[in-house]
Design a protein around this motif. Structure first.
Motif, short mmCIF file in Angstrom:
data_model
loop_
_atom_site.label_atom_id
_atom_site.label_comp_id
_atom_site.label_asym_id
_atom_site.label_seq_id
_atom_site.Cartn_x
_atom_site.Cartn_y
_atom_site.Cartn_z
N LYS A 142 48.49 32.54 51.80
CA LYS A 142 48.07 33.09 50.43
C LYS A 142 49.08 32.64 49.25
O LYS A 142 48.44 33.28 48.45
CB LYS A 142 47.34 34.74 50.89
CG LYS A 142 45.84 35.02 50.18
CD LYS A 142 45.89 36.28 50.32
CE LYS A 142 44.50 36.36 49.37
NZ LYS A 142 43.41 37.36 49.65
N VAL A 183 47.49 31.62 46.33
CA VAL A 183 47.88 32.24 44.96
C VAL A 183 49.06 31.38 43.83
O VAL A 183 48.78 30.73 42.27
CB VAL A 183 48.24 33.47 44.70
CG1 VAL A 183 48.05 33.97 43.54
CG2 VAL A 183 46.34 33.70 45.70
N GLU A 236 48.51 28.52 42.75
CA GLU A 236 47.20 27.72 41.45
C GLU A 236 47.99 28.72 40.20
O GLU A 236 47.25 27.65 38.78
CB GLU A 236 46.29 29.03 41.88
CG GLU A 236 45.23 28.20 43.28
CD GLU A 236 44.24 29.01 43.82
OE1 GLU A 236 43.98 30.67 42.68
OE2 GLU A 236 43.49 29.68 44.38
#
Length: 61
Positions: A9, A13, A16
């Motif tokens: 995760k 992130v 992104e």
């Protein structure tokens, strides 16, 4: 949640944030950092801040 899932995760992130294009309002950032006054439109009226605050403790005894 295991460490593998948490790391995946975090990686997602980070990607992104790195590759997504964001339109940055540098003027607003400068105003926030320098502590300039906010516009009157964005100020919150204390009477309208929480319409449910009148009911918070009225039913507890």
């Amino acid at each position: 949640m295991g460490r593998g899932r948490a790391k995946a995760k975090q990686t997602k992130v980070a990607r992104e944030l790195k590759y997504r294009t964001h339109e940055t309002d540098f003027g607003a950032l400068a105003r926030e950092l320098h502590g300039e006054e906010q516009d009157e439109k964005t100020e919150i009226d204390p009477d309208e801040a929480d319409p449910w605050s009148d009911y918070a403790d009225s039913e507890r005894d």
